[in-house]
Design a protein around this motif. Structure first.
Motif, PDB file in Angstrom:
ATOM      1  N   ILE A  54     126.004  40.045 -71.282  1.00 12.23           N
ATOM      2  CA  ILE A  54     127.020  40.388 -70.299  1.00 12.23           C
ATOM      3  C   ILE A  54     128.268  40.970 -70.942  1.00 12.23           C
ATOM      4  CG2 ILE A  54     126.246  38.654 -68.657  1.00 12.23           C
ATOM      5  CD1 ILE A  54     128.535  36.881 -69.540  1.00 12.23           C
ATOM      6  N   TYR A  55     128.339  40.953 -72.268  1.00 18.25           N
ATOM      7  CA  TYR A  55     129.491  41.539 -72.941  1.00 18.25           C
ATOM      8  C   TYR A  55     129.241  42.983 -73.364  1.00 18.25           C
ATOM      9  CZ  TYR A  55     130.748  36.632 -73.393  1.00 18.25           C
ATOM     10  OH  TYR A  55     131.029  35.331 -73.146  1.00 18.25           O
ATOM     11  N   ALA A  56     128.072  43.522 -73.054  1.00 20.87           N
ATOM     12  CA  ALA A  56     127.698  44.838 -73.565  1.00 20.87           C
ATOM     13  C   ALA A  56     128.698  45.917 -73.198  1.00 20.87           C
ATOM     14  CB  ALA A  56     126.316  45.219 -73.039  1.00 20.87           C
ATOM     15  N   ALA A  57     129.351  45.787 -72.037  1.00 18.88           N
ATOM     16  CA  ALA A  57     130.270  46.830 -71.585  1.00 18.88           C
ATOM     17  C   ALA A  57     131.475  46.975 -72.504  1.00 18.88           C
ATOM     18  CB  ALA A  57     130.736  46.540 -70.164  1.00 18.88           C
ATOM     19  N   ALA A  58     131.824  45.936 -73.253  1.00 19.97           N
ATOM     20  CA  ALA A  58     133.031  45.979 -74.077  1.00 19.97           C
ATOM     21  C   ALA A  58     132.769  46.515 -75.479  1.00 19.97           C
ATOM     22  CB  ALA A  58     133.643  44.587 -74.166  1.00 19.97           C
ATOM     23  N   LYS A  59     131.546  46.979 -75.735  1.00 19.40           N
ATOM     24  CA  LYS A  59     131.229  47.394 -77.092  1.00 19.40           C
ATOM     25  C   LYS A  59     131.870  48.727 -77.458  1.00 19.40           C
ATOM     26  CE  LYS A  59     126.846  44.954 -77.691  1.00 19.40           C
ATOM     27  NZ  LYS A  59     125.390  45.092 -77.860  1.00 19.40           N
ATOM     28  N   ILE A  60     132.336  48.796 -78.691  1.00 16.60           N
ATOM     29  CA  ILE A  60     132.777  50.062 -79.263  1.00 16.60           C
ATOM     30  C   ILE A  60     131.655  50.554 -80.165  1.00 16.60           C
ATOM     31  CG2 ILE A  60     134.430  51.192 -80.788  1.00 16.60           C
ATOM     32  CD1 ILE A  60     136.517  49.222 -79.887  1.00 16.60           C
ATOM     33  N   GLN A  61     131.228  51.773 -79.956  1.00 19.05           N
ATOM     34  CA  GLN A  61     130.170  52.353 -80.763  1.00 19.05           C
ATOM     35  C   GLN A  61     130.788  53.248 -81.831  1.00 19.05           C
ATOM     36  OE1 GLN A  61     127.882  54.270 -77.665  1.00 19.05           O
ATOM     37  NE2 GLN A  61     126.502  52.522 -77.498  1.00 19.05           N
ATOM     38  N   TYR A  62     130.385  53.019 -83.089  1.00 21.97           N
ATOM     39  CA  TYR A  62     130.876  53.809 -84.204  1.00 21.97           C
ATOM     40  C   TYR A  62     129.743  54.681 -84.728  1.00 21.97           C
ATOM     41  CZ  TYR A  62     134.775  50.529 -84.318  1.00 21.97           C
ATOM     42  OH  TYR A  62     135.872  49.772 -83.983  1.00 21.97           O
ATOM     43  N   LEU A 199     141.164  53.860 -80.657  1.00 23.40           N
ATOM     44  CA  LEU A 199     139.837  54.168 -81.192  1.00 23.40           C
ATOM     45  C   LEU A 199     139.939  54.957 -82.494  1.00 23.40           C
ATOM     46  CD1 LEU A 199     137.847  55.106 -77.958  1.00 23.40           C
ATOM     47  CD2 LEU A 199     137.647  53.010 -79.308  1.00 23.40           C
ATOM     48  N   ALA A 200     140.898  55.875 -82.572  1.00 20.10           N
ATOM     49  CA  ALA A 200     141.085  56.660 -83.791  1.00 20.10           C
ATOM     50  C   ALA A 200     141.452  55.762 -84.967  1.00 20.10           C
ATOM     51  CB  ALA A 200     142.165  57.717 -83.575  1.00 20.10           C
ATOM     52  N   ALA A 201     142.346  54.795 -84.714  1.00 23.08           N
ATOM     53  CA  ALA A 201     142.750  53.875 -85.773  1.00 23.08           C
ATOM     54  C   ALA A 201     141.587  52.986 -86.206  1.00 23.08           C
ATOM     55  CB  ALA A 201     143.919  53.014 -85.296  1.00 23.08           C
ATOM     56  N   LEU A 202     140.746  52.587 -85.257  1.00 21.06           N
ATOM     57  CA  LEU A 202     139.586  51.768 -85.595  1.00 21.06           C
ATOM     58  C   LEU A 202     138.550  52.580 -86.363  1.00 21.06           C
ATOM     59  CD1 LEU A 202     139.233  49.759 -82.262  1.00 21.06           C
ATOM     60  CD2 LEU A 202     139.977  48.879 -84.483  1.00 21.06           C
ATOM     61  N   ALA A 203     138.373  53.847 -85.999  1.00 21.18           N
ATOM     62  CA  ALA A 203     137.473  54.715 -86.750  1.00 21.18           C
ATOM     63  C   ALA A 203     137.966  54.860 -88.187  1.00 21.18           C
ATOM     64  CB  ALA A 203     137.374  56.083 -86.070  1.00 21.18           C
ATOM     65  N   TYR A 204     139.282  54.972 -88.355  1.00 23.61           N
ATOM     66  CA  TYR A 204     139.902  55.021 -89.689  1.00 23.61           C
ATOM     67  C   TYR A 204     139.553  53.754 -90.470  1.00 23.61           C
ATOM     68  CZ  TYR A 204     143.832  55.887 -92.996  1.00 23.61           C
ATOM     69  OH  TYR A 204     144.605  56.114 -94.103  1.00 23.61           O
ATOM     70  N   GLN A 205     139.702  52.609 -89.823  1.00 32.60           N
ATOM     71  CA  GLN A 205     139.450  51.337 -90.495  1.00 32.60           C
ATOM     72  C   GLN A 205     137.995  51.199 -90.953  1.00 32.60           C
ATOM     73  OE1 GLN A 205     139.546  47.784 -88.059  1.00 32.60           O
ATOM     74  NE2 GLN A 205     140.379  46.562 -89.734  1.00 32.60           N
ATOM     75  N   HIS A 206     137.068  51.768 -90.189  1.00 36.31           N
ATOM     76  CA  HIS A 206     135.642  51.645 -90.506  1.00 36.31           C
ATOM     77  C   HIS A 206     135.111  52.795 -91.355  1.00 36.31           C
ATOM     78  CE1 HIS A 206     134.504  48.222 -87.853  1.00 36.31           C
ATOM     79  NE2 HIS A 206     135.625  48.565 -87.258  1.00 36.31           N
ATOM     80  N   MET A 207     135.949  53.799 -91.624  1.00 40.76           N
ATOM     81  CA  MET A 207     135.478  54.999 -92.321  1.00 40.76           C
ATOM     82  C   MET A 207     135.031  54.695 -93.751  1.00 40.76           C
ATOM     83  SD  MET A 207     137.540  58.572 -92.951  1.00 40.76           S
ATOM     84  CE  MET A 207     137.265  59.183 -91.287  1.00 40.76           C
TER      85      MET A 207
END
Length: 361
Positions: A54-62, A199-207
């Motif tokens: 039920i939490y699937a909607a909150a997922k961020i996909q990288y 999202l941009a900042a999170l993409a930076y963190q995971h890059m």
């Protein structure tokens, strides 16, 4: 009498340890990281780890060049004051699913020992908020969990950044789940609501930046007072991209963070060395490369990018560190975009420096 949002937050804090911890009320506020794929694949950051999905909607996909299993990438910000978001608000559940989840949690709370006093009162107030329309100054209540609007919007809830080491910062997005109509922006008071910039900042963190080894001539063994040339070819020195996105009914945003190499800094690993240029910082050439490859006939020339060791490394080696600076910018949904602090990533190479032996006759 309605109370202000700040008053509601203080009241709610008294019940957090029990309501959010023991009975898992509004569980997305304590998000985890779900396993992902490898470099060049995708990984997901979700609002919880519940087996019902039920939490699937909150997922961020990288996707793109991101670290494995949702972990932090290898890029470091050149701005020591810049940090990725510690938490954010994201789509959680539709009205009917939210009612089912909350009803179950409230029932568990009633049967939990110790549910009295401030914690019990706060939980009862939360139940009135979603069932009977009890609201606050800037936060209206809901009638029957908005089930008559099911499909027209979603409840949003706080999500922790699992890569944030400070627990208090992770828990900053502790407001109760709130309703957002499809196609509309979250209420202005929720500054941490997910948006392209976040999202941009999170993409930076995971890059994940490539492990680029600088080409040297001589390669790994050189001589005292002999100039060593250093360079990076454009072909092995390309830009890198990482994308973060949320896609749920009525809400779809994404941001792509792009890192472009712009400079190389050489640190010889000893003070007994000279760098070219003197700063040790080699800028990018017009063709996208850095430095200049060594070729026969250049032995007596000064390299545009390189170094010279002034003392032997003896029985050991020097740790030459080559750090690449990356210019980082982002683009996102709705024509958004901007710059992020430069990123850096360095690698180390072992260099043996030998004395030049001269024979007198």
């Amino acid at each position: 009498m309605p109370v202000s949002r700040s008053g509601r937050t203080l009241l709610d804090a008294a019940a957090l340890a029990l309501a959010f911890g023991i009975v898992a009320l509004a569980a997305p506020a304590y998000a985890g990281e779900s396993p992902g794929f490898g470099d060049g694949g995708t990984t997901e950051q979700s609002g919880g780890g519940d087996s019902t999905g039920i939490y699937a909607a909150a997922k961020i996909q990288y996707s793109g060049s991101v670290a494995k299993n949702g972990s932090t990438g290898n890029v470091s910000s050149s701005d020591v004051n810049w940090t990725p978001p510690s938490c954010w608000y994201a789509p959680y559940l539709g009205a009917k699913d939210f009612k089912k989840k909350m009803t179950e949690d409230f029932e568990k709370a009633k049967n939990t020992p110790g549910m009295n006093g401030t914690a019990g009162a706060a939980t009862a107030e939360e139940q009135r908020h979603y069932e009977d329309g009890f609201g606050w100054t800037d936060t209206p209540g809901y009638k029957d969990y908005n089930v008559d609007k099911d499909g027209e919007g979603m409840f949003w809830a706080g999500v922790e950044n699992p890569n944030e080491p400070d627990a208090l910062k992770r828990m900053a997005c502790s407001d109760l789940p709130f309703w957002v109509e499809n196609g509309e922006a979250p209420p202005a008071q929720y500054e941490e609501a997910i948006k392209p910039e976040i999202l941009a900042a999170l993409a930076y963190q995971h890059m994940e930046l490539p492990d680029t080894e600088v080409t040297l001539a001589p390669k790994a063994v050189t001589k005292v007072n002999l100039a060593t040339w250093a360079w990076l070819d454009k072909a092995t020195f390309n830009e890198v991209q990482a994308t973060a996105a949320i896609n749920v009914p009525g809400f779809n945003i994404q941001a792509t963070t792009t890192a472009k190499p712009v400079a190389l800094k050489i640190e010889p690993g000893t003070e007994d060395a000279q760098t070219y240029p003197a700063s040790g910082e080699c800028t990018i050439n017009a063709d996208g490369s850095i430095g200049e490859p060594w070729a026969k006939g250049k032995s007596d020339e000064t390299p545009p990018c390189g170094l010279k060791y002034l003392r032997s490394s003896g029985d050991g080696t020097y740790k030459l560190r080559a750090t690449i600076t990356w210019d980082i910018a982002w683009t996102g949904t709705g024509g958004t975009g901007g710059d992020l602090p430069n990123g850096t990533f360095g690698t180390t190479q072992d260099i043996t420096v030998q004395e030049i032996q001269a024979v007198n006759r």
